[in-house]
Design a protein around this motif. Structure first.
Motif, PDB file in Angstrom:
ATOM      1  N   TRP A 181     -44.952  25.081  11.281  1.00  0.00           N
ATOM      2  CA  TRP A 181     -44.079  23.881  11.015  1.00  0.00           C
ATOM      3  C   TRP A 181     -42.809  23.867  11.759  1.00  0.00           C
ATOM      4  CZ3 TRP A 181     -38.918  24.154   8.735  1.00  0.00           C
ATOM      5  CH2 TRP A 181     -38.384  22.865   8.300  1.00  0.00           C
ATOM      6  N   GLY A 182     -42.215  25.088  11.848  1.00  0.00           N
ATOM      7  CA  GLY A 182     -41.105  25.098  12.941  1.00  0.00           C
ATOM      8  C   GLY A 182     -41.400  24.560  14.240  1.00  0.00           C
ATOM      9  N   LEU A 183     -42.387  25.030  14.780  1.00  0.00           N
ATOM     10  CA  LEU A 183     -42.918  24.411  16.248  1.00  0.00           C
ATOM     11  C   LEU A 183     -43.097  23.098  16.008  1.00  0.00           C
ATOM     12  CD1 LEU A 183     -45.185  27.492  17.017  1.00  0.00           C
ATOM     13  CD2 LEU A 183     -42.938  26.862  17.991  1.00  0.00           C
ATOM     14  N   ILE A 184     -43.914  22.715  15.007  1.00  0.00           N
ATOM     15  CA  ILE A 184     -44.061  20.998  15.118  1.00  0.00           C
ATOM     16  C   ILE A 184     -42.697  20.456  15.101  1.00  0.00           C
ATOM     17  CG2 ILE A 184     -44.968  19.313  13.831  1.00  0.00           C
ATOM     18  CD1 ILE A 184     -47.231  21.425  12.942  1.00  0.00           C
ATOM     19  N   ALA A 223     -45.005  13.629  14.361  1.00  0.00           N
ATOM     20  CA  ALA A 223     -43.807  14.041  13.779  1.00  0.00           C
ATOM     21  C   ALA A 223     -43.864  13.838  12.093  1.00  0.00           C
ATOM     22  CB  ALA A 223     -42.336  13.284  14.166  1.00  0.00           C
ATOM     23  N   LYS A 224     -45.060  12.823  11.855  1.00  0.00           N
ATOM     24  CA  LYS A 224     -45.023  12.800  10.563  1.00  0.00           C
ATOM     25  C   LYS A 224     -45.583  13.806   9.784  1.00  0.00           C
ATOM     26  CE  LYS A 224     -46.413   7.808  11.553  1.00  0.00           C
ATOM     27  NZ  LYS A 224     -47.527   6.661  11.452  1.00  0.00           N
ATOM     28  N   MET A 225     -46.313  14.801  10.428  1.00  0.00           N
ATOM     29  CA  MET A 225     -46.534  16.046   9.556  1.00  0.00           C
ATOM     30  C   MET A 225     -45.628  16.808   8.940  1.00  0.00           C
ATOM     31  SD  MET A 225     -49.757  17.524  12.080  1.00  0.00           S
ATOM     32  CE  MET A 225     -48.865  17.539  13.473  1.00  0.00           C
ATOM     33  N   MET A 228     -45.644  18.769   5.329  1.00  0.00           N
ATOM     34  CA  MET A 228     -45.624  20.215   5.393  1.00  0.00           C
ATOM     35  C   MET A 228     -44.571  20.892   4.616  1.00  0.00           C
ATOM     36  SD  MET A 228     -46.838  20.945   9.367  1.00  0.00           S
ATOM     37  CE  MET A 228     -47.142  22.786   9.150  1.00  0.00           C
ATOM     38  N   VAL A 229     -43.639  20.416   4.748  1.00  0.00           N
ATOM     39  CA  VAL A 229     -42.110  21.358   4.107  1.00  0.00           C
ATOM     40  C   VAL A 229     -42.343  20.917   2.508  1.00  0.00           C
ATOM     41  CG1 VAL A 229     -40.657  19.497   4.311  1.00  0.00           C
ATOM     42  CG2 VAL A 229     -39.987  21.956   4.211  1.00  0.00           C
ATOM     43  N   HIS A 230     -42.867  19.749   2.229  1.00  0.00           N
ATOM     44  CA  HIS A 230     -42.796  19.465   0.878  1.00  0.00           C
ATOM     45  C   HIS A 230     -43.955  19.794  -0.075  1.00  0.00           C
ATOM     46  CE1 HIS A 230     -38.852  17.003   0.317  1.00  0.00           C
ATOM     47  NE2 HIS A 230     -39.138  16.487   1.353  1.00  0.00           N
ATOM     48  N   TYR A 231     -45.299  19.666   0.729  1.00  0.00           N
ATOM     49  CA  TYR A 231     -46.267  20.208  -0.013  1.00  0.00           C
ATOM     50  C   TYR A 231     -47.116  21.473   0.541  1.00  0.00           C
ATOM     51  CZ  TYR A 231     -45.746  15.445  -1.760  1.00  0.00           C
ATOM     52  OH  TYR A 231     -45.345  14.060  -2.365  1.00  0.00           O
ATOM     53  N   ASP A 238     -21.845  26.527  15.933  1.00  0.00           N
ATOM     54  CA  ASP A 238     -22.684  25.854  15.062  1.00  0.00           C
ATOM     55  C   ASP A 238     -24.180  25.994  15.774  1.00  0.00           C
ATOM     56  OD1 ASP A 238     -23.754  23.756  13.388  1.00  0.00           O
ATOM     57  OD2 ASP A 238     -23.409  22.462  15.063  1.00  0.00           O
ATOM     58  N   VAL A 239     -24.479  27.313  15.908  1.00  0.00           N
ATOM     59  CA  VAL A 239     -25.668  27.802  16.191  1.00  0.00           C
ATOM     60  C   VAL A 239     -26.906  27.851  14.933  1.00  0.00           C
ATOM     61  CG1 VAL A 239     -27.080  29.602  17.177  1.00  0.00           C
ATOM     62  CG2 VAL A 239     -24.828  28.854  18.185  1.00  0.00           C
ATOM     63  N   GLY A 240     -28.057  27.568  15.006  1.00  0.00           N
ATOM     64  CA  GLY A 240     -28.882  27.573  14.037  1.00  0.00           C
ATOM     65  C   GLY A 240     -30.254  27.799  14.529  1.00  0.00           C
ATOM     66  N   LEU A 241     -31.377  27.832  13.649  1.00  0.00           N
ATOM     67  CA  LEU A 241     -32.782  27.772  14.098  1.00  0.00           C
ATOM     68  C   LEU A 241     -33.720  26.763  13.176  1.00  0.00           C
ATOM     69  CD1 LEU A 241     -33.416  31.461  14.414  1.00  0.00           C
ATOM     70  CD2 LEU A 241     -32.764  30.086  16.273  1.00  0.00           C
ATOM     71  N   LYS A 242     -34.529  26.385  13.627  1.00  0.00           N
ATOM     72  CA  LYS A 242     -35.430  25.345  12.905  1.00  0.00           C
ATOM     73  C   LYS A 242     -36.195  26.011  11.892  1.00  0.00           C
ATOM     74  CE  LYS A 242     -35.644  21.636  16.130  1.00  0.00           C
ATOM     75  NZ  LYS A 242     -34.835  20.576  15.097  1.00  0.00           N
ATOM     76  N   SER A 243     -36.560  27.296  12.014  1.00  0.00           N
ATOM     77  CA  SER A 243     -37.308  27.790  10.893  1.00  0.00           C
ATOM     78  C   SER A 243     -37.183  29.310  11.260  1.00  0.00           C
ATOM     79  CB  SER A 243     -38.804  27.582  11.332  1.00  0.00           C
ATOM     80  OG  SER A 243     -39.888  28.106  10.124  1.00  0.00           O
TER      81      SER A 243
END
Length: 612
Positions: free
Chosen positions: A46-49, A65-67, A71-74, A304-309
């Motif tokens: 999910w993070g890579l997508i 990007a529709k995935m 993915m995160v909700h279900y 303001d550094v962060g990661l996506k997953s």
């Protein structure tokens, strides 16, 4: 001490310890992390997508990007719920847990990770209780009907409860927690979280903190903001790297020599557990990792550094893979890790240079004290017995399992290390790793766990031989395991002859080959194992292979079960007198060489010489 007593000693459950706050937190955190860790690949996917295909990603693609949102909700909550239910009541519990979680998913607008962690195990527990209650009340032939409908009805009822009850409560609690986290970030207090996170990691609460708390909150934040600093609080490799670098330059003895290799495993491999004993050998070093963690988090927050997953494992490579496509984020990430390393190094260097008590074996001593510092006395180990009894306790071991909290990371590394040692010793032994929650009480099992998990291992596998170690990655007990396995394999199963036994006649010369053997046609030598005992035959096979190789003979040497032989004259079976009786009742063509000593028979030299 008799053999029976040894087995009783080594397999009896460890004495119960007083349950403290840390133990309860660890147990709760382990339950949470065990639901997340098996599905970490899905989180990474999910993070890579998200990082690649979302607007502003590496290669934006509106269709792919529709995935992201489904993915995160279900997908991710349902995977967590299924795993949680499966932990309680197998696949059936997983199904009910996933059904129940749909209620909290539909009843909320935010990703329901915490809801899944509640409903998944609840579904597994509920169906398990139902099955136990009606197990002896279902008429023959109706089992499948009752099982299917009960699972469906139970799942439906729990989904309704989740929709109207659990979902709103979790959504409200998550909103409150999110407000609290956001407030901490705004007032620049988030770095203080590392004052608690870094010591907790050393006490092996890292999975409980990261996968159980920070990851679910981080996923929710990243779903709306595109990234979250929460993914960096625990996986930051800077504090550990600085500590190990200080040991490499200013440490002594074993600690100094092992630090460079530990740095590579920690920084690039992401196995943070490797630096924990270095901290415990000198408790003042807690200040070093705390200072490094606070510095790193403060830098990430300021820039303001962060990661996506979540990065798993917590290596520098995975941190950059999970970073948004942003030069400023890359630079901030690199700067934060670097500053955390520098500060941790400086504090650790001062502590180590001022220390005059460290000696060469201080690291080993610290590893030996880890159990007392964390959980009190360790689980019962075979090393407390007499050497002969220790060897006897290994007599039925035919597979080894490393069991850790999540079944990944350090246990996989430990299994790999011992597997290599076992292979080099010529021992045919399965060595694998698993999560301790998946451990089963199997015959012939040797379980190796970290000291703090010894009690749980005793509960999951009470009849297994158990060994607890301080550090999966550098335990001297692995060599002892190999020695014990080799020693037990060389112990003859036959009773030693008494002094009153008659001397062998010339016709029974133990060095002479029996008449009738036609070794010129033999192309395969087999040592058979039977009754489930592989040890002696395995070692004998290895030794014979060496003899054949040195003699430059083109003959295959194998170790197979007594039921797996091909009845052919080109096959020479080497066996004990007891096995030979069994062989001759089953096979008529194979040639049999009987010897009392499978490992080093006086007949072997003449046998090898006569082979083609």
């Amino acid at each position: 001490m008799s053999e029976a007593n040894v087995n009783k000693t080594t397999t009896s459950p460890a004495p119960k310890k007083k349950s403290g706050l840390k133990a309860r937190v660890q147990k709760f955190g382990s339950a949470l992390s065990n639901m997340v860790m098996p599905n970490i690949g899905a989180f990474i996917a999910w993070g890579l997508i998200t990082a690649i295909f979302m607007a502003g990603g590496w290669f934006p693609n509106a269709d792919l990007a529709k995935m992201i949102q489904p993915m995160v909700h279900y997908l991710l909550p349902l995977l967590i719920a299924f795993t949680g239910g499966n932990m309680i009541s197998g696949h059936r519990g997983g199904v009910v847990g996933a059904i129940a979680t749909m209620g909290v998913i539909v009843g909320s607008s935010i990703p329901m990770f915490i809801g899944a962690m509640i409903m998944g195990p609840l579904g597994g527990w509920a169906i398990k209780k139902w099955d136990d209650a009606i197990a002896d009340k279902v008429h023959s032939g109706f089992e499948m009907l009752v099982n299917n409908f009960s699972a469906g009805i139970m799942g439906m009822l729990l989904a309704i409860i989740g929709y109207f009850g659990i979902g709103p409560l979790v959504a409200g609690a998550s909103a409150a927690m999110a407000v609290g986290v956001n407030w901490i970030i705004k007032v620049n207090l988030l770095p203080l979280a590392n004052v608690f996170i870094e010591p907790a990691k050393i006490l092996f609460l890292n999975n409980a903190i990261n996968q159980g708390i920070l990851t679910p909150l981080g996923i929710q934040a990243a779903a709306s903001a595109g990234k979250s600093i929460l993914f960096l609080l625990e996986p930051d490799p800077g504090p550990g790297l600085g500590l190990l670098l200080a040991f490499a330059l200013f440490g002594k003895g074993t600690a100094k020599a092992s630090a460079p290799s530990a740095m590579i495993i920690h920084f690039f491999g992401g196995i943070h557990e490797i630096y924990f004993p270095y901290v415990l050998m000198k408790p003042a070093l807690f200040l070093a990792v705390i200072a490094g963690g606070v510095t790193g988090t403060a830098t990430f927050s300021l820039l303001d550094v962060g990661l996506k997953s979540t990065p798993s494992p917590g290596s520098i490579i995975m941190l950059f893979v999970m970073s948004p496509r942003s030069v400023s984020n890359y630079l901030g990430l690199l700067l934060g890790v670097t500053l955390a390393t520098v500060v941790s190094f400086l504090v650790a260097a001062v502590i180590l240079k001022r220390d005059k008590t460290m000696v060469d074996d201080s690291l080993a001593a610290a590893q030996g004290q880890m159990s007392d510092m964390k959980n009190g006395s360790a689980a019962v180990e075979t090393s407390a017995a007499e050497p002969a009894d220790v060897i006897a306790s290994y007599k039925d071991v035919d597979h080894i399992i490393f069991a850790c909290d999540a079944g990944m990371g350090s246990s996989a590394m430990g299994a790999s290390l011992l597997r290599d040692k076992v292979k080099k010793a010529g021992i045919d032994m399965s060595v694998t790793n698993t999560a301790i929650s998946n451990l089963k009480d199997e015959p012939g099992l040797l379980v190796i766990t970290q000291n703090e998990l010894a009690d749980r291992a005793a509960q999951k596998a009470p009849h297994a031989l158990r060994l607890s170690v301080d550090n999966f990655l550098s335990s001297p007990k692995y060599d002892q395991v190999v020695v014990n396995l080799k020693a037990r394999d060389q112990v003859s199963d036959e009773p030693a002859p008494t002094s009153a036994a008659p001397q062998a006649t010339n016709a029974e010369d133990p060095g002479e080959l029996p008449a009738g053997l036609n070794l010129a046609v033999v192309n395969e030598i087999v040592f058979v194992h039977h009754d489930g005992h592989l040890g002696t035959a395995t070692m004998a096979t290895s030794l014979m292979k060496d003899r054949i190789k040195k003699a430059n003979k083109q003959v295959t040497v194998k170790n197979v079960g007594i039921d797996e032989l091909q009845d052919e004259n080109s096959l020479l079976v080497v066996s004990s007198p007891e096995a030979a009786k069994n062989l001759r009742t089953r096979y008529t063509q194979v040639q049999v060489l009987v010897t009392d000593d499978l490992l080093n028979s006086p007949k072997y030299d003449k046998m090898v010489l006569a082979l083609k």
